[in-house]
Design an enzyme around this catalytic site. Structure first.
Site, PDB file in Angstrom:
ATOM      1  N   ARG A  77      -3.155  -9.008 -19.381  1.00  0.00           N
ATOM      2  CA  ARG A  77      -3.738  -9.683 -18.216  1.00  0.00           C
ATOM      3  C   ARG A  77      -2.833  -9.508 -17.007  1.00  0.00           C
ATOM      4  O   ARG A  77      -1.628  -9.737 -17.082  1.00  0.00           O
ATOM      5  CB  ARG A  77      -3.933 -11.169 -18.496  1.00  0.00           C
ATOM      6  N   ARG A  78      -3.430  -9.118 -15.874  1.00  0.00           N
ATOM      7  CA  ARG A  78      -2.644  -8.928 -14.664  1.00  0.00           C
ATOM      8  C   ARG A  78      -2.066 -10.252 -14.183  1.00  0.00           C
ATOM      9  O   ARG A  78      -2.732 -11.279 -14.194  1.00  0.00           O
ATOM     10  CB  ARG A  78      -3.500  -8.300 -13.568  1.00  0.00           C
TER      11      ARG A  78
ATOM     12  N   ALA B 181     -13.545   0.000  -4.930  1.00  0.00           N
ATOM     13  CA  ALA B 181     -13.330   1.224  -4.135  1.00  0.00           C
ATOM     14  C   ALA B 181     -12.457   2.220  -4.893  1.00  0.00           C
ATOM     15  O   ALA B 181     -11.489   2.761  -4.356  1.00  0.00           O
ATOM     16  CB  ALA B 181     -12.714   0.878  -2.777  1.00  0.00           C
TER      17      ALA B 181
ATOM     18  N   PHE C 246      -4.808  -9.519  -5.744  1.00  0.00           N
ATOM     19  CA  PHE C 246      -5.533 -10.017  -4.577  1.00  0.00           C
ATOM     20  C   PHE C 246      -7.013 -10.154  -4.888  1.00  0.00           C
ATOM     21  O   PHE C 246      -7.838 -10.313  -3.978  1.00  0.00           O
ATOM     22  CB  PHE C 246      -5.377  -9.048  -3.396  1.00  0.00           C
TER      23      PHE C 246
ATOM     24  N   LYS D 143       0.829  -1.197   0.000  1.00  0.00           N
ATOM     25  CA  LYS D 143       0.000   0.000   0.000  1.00  0.00           C
ATOM     26  C   LYS D 143       0.868   1.254   0.000  1.00  0.00           C
ATOM     27  O   LYS D 143       2.066   1.203  -0.250  1.00  0.00           O
ATOM     28  CB  LYS D 143      -0.959  -0.023   1.199  1.00  0.00           C
TER      29      LYS D 143
ATOM     30  N   HIS E 262      -1.539   3.368  -7.381  1.00  0.00           N
ATOM     31  CA  HIS E 262      -2.768   4.128  -7.647  1.00  0.00           C
ATOM     32  C   HIS E 262      -2.423   5.534  -8.141  1.00  0.00           C
ATOM     33  O   HIS E 262      -2.937   6.530  -7.628  1.00  0.00           O
ATOM     34  CB  HIS E 262      -3.652   4.192  -6.402  1.00  0.00           C
TER      35      HIS E 262
END
Length: 351
Positions: free
Chosen positions: A129-130, A259, A134, A77, A95
């Site tokens: 494609r990733r 989210a 998760f 993160k 992000h």
């Protein structure tokens, strides 16, 4: 060629229990000649001593800022706000490429230090494609929380648990539910479907074909919605404020697994801040009632299962870290973002 030095950092977010590398995979990397430094972290699901036992060097939390310049800093993160200049190559979910809040500031920190962001979301094969995600566990946990709330059995604050304990709670509220999973064929959608199935619910499943020409009345006729779609191109939103104000709406519970708050590509632009472990549910409407769950680290509530799967997928890629391929594509996406910032054509150093 210099041996690869990976530096697994402590996560500063207090609710982050996951790790991108579990000790068994750390052993595999070390046996392949990788130097691996692991920061101590009391909240990480895998104890620090388990990393030491397989040959990892142990460092203080946050000490990556003084790591050798050629070390690759691995995390999940967000980074702390300091230092202002990032000199290393960082592997994490940044992000930073879709105009999210704080995205340009993060990229400028890399520019200031000459470092590089290798965003795990953009670690993809040659078809796009990733390769590591998760998603399955995000969908699983998101659907489970949504159903528990819908049955009046979700308690806060949330705490990390195991799949066995979560499944026991789901079986305790088993029964039919008029549920809809959007993005049902993807990783997250598959996880959501399995979790709902544990509770005896057989959801309606929509994917690309159904969302190209969205049947909005049909969507609003469901009681529970789990959205697992994260788009990278403009798409009409699945829900709008006007939909929420529809007096005939049967929809009562929404879980937005993605989210994607703050992004102009957000498919559920009916809220502007995520929910969290302390306050997992937010009421969006009183009449008729509509509640939202939008937690941006859902898999951390099943940290052991989520970390094990993620680490198993990431480790082979780290063993080929200096090979272009997927890592080269990550770097190209970073360079493109830098150019979009108006930084010119010059490429920052790899460190």
């Amino acid at each position: 060629m210099t041996a690869l030095h990976l530096w697994l950092r402590h996560e500063t977010r207090t609710t982050e229990r996951r790790t991108p590398l579990v000790p068994s995979d750390a052993r595999r990397l070390i046996e392949s000649g990788v130097t691996l430094t692991v920061e101590d972290s009391p909240q990480r699901v895998c104890p620090t001593e388990d990393y030491a036992a397989v040959g990892c060097h142990i460092a203080e939390p946050g000490s990556w800022v003084t790591a050798p310049r050629d070390a690759v800093i691995v995390g999940l993160k967000e980074l702390p706000d300091e230092p202002a200049a990032l000199i290393h190559r960082h592997v994490l979910f940044g992000h930073a490429y879709k105009g999210q809040p704080g995205a340009s500031a993060l990229l400028r920190r890399f520019l200031a230090g000459g470092g590089t962001l290798l965003d795990l979301e953009y670690l993809v094969d040659d078809t796009g494609r990733r390769l590591v995600a998760f998603g399955y566990w995000a969908g699983y946990v998101g659907a489970a929380l949504a159903l528990l709330h819908h049955r009046g059995r979700l308690t806060a604050p949330l705490r990390p648990t195991s799949k066995e304990e979560l499944d026991e709670r789901l079986r305790a509220v088993a029964g039919e539910a008029r549920a809809l999973v959007i993005g049902a064929l993807g990783r997250s959608g598959r996880g959501a479907r399995v979790a709902l199935g544990v509770a005896g619910a057989d959801p309606t499943c929509w994917d690309l074909a159904e969302t190209r020409d969205l049947d909005r009345p049909a969507l609003l006729d469901h009681e529970l919605l789990v959205n697992t779609v994260l788009t990278t191109s403009p798409v009409p939103p699945f829900l709008t404020d006007q939909d929420l104000d529809d007096p005939g709406r049967r929809l009562r519970t929404v879980c937005d697994v993605t989210a994607d708050v703050g992004s102009p590509l957000n498919l559920l632009p009916v809220y502007d801040t995520p929910t969290d472990w302390d306050h997992p549910v937010r009421r969006l409407r009183e009449e008729p009632v509509l509640d939202l769950i939008a937690i941006d680290n859902l898999p951390s509530l099943l940290p052991l299962e989520a970390s094990g799967d993620f680490s198993a997928a990431l480790t082979p890629l780290l063993l080929d870290f200096e090979v272009d391929g997927a890592w080269g594509r990550c770097r190209e996406r970073f360079d493109a973002a830098v150019r979009e910032l108006g930084a010119g054509e010059g490429k920052p150093s790899d460190g």
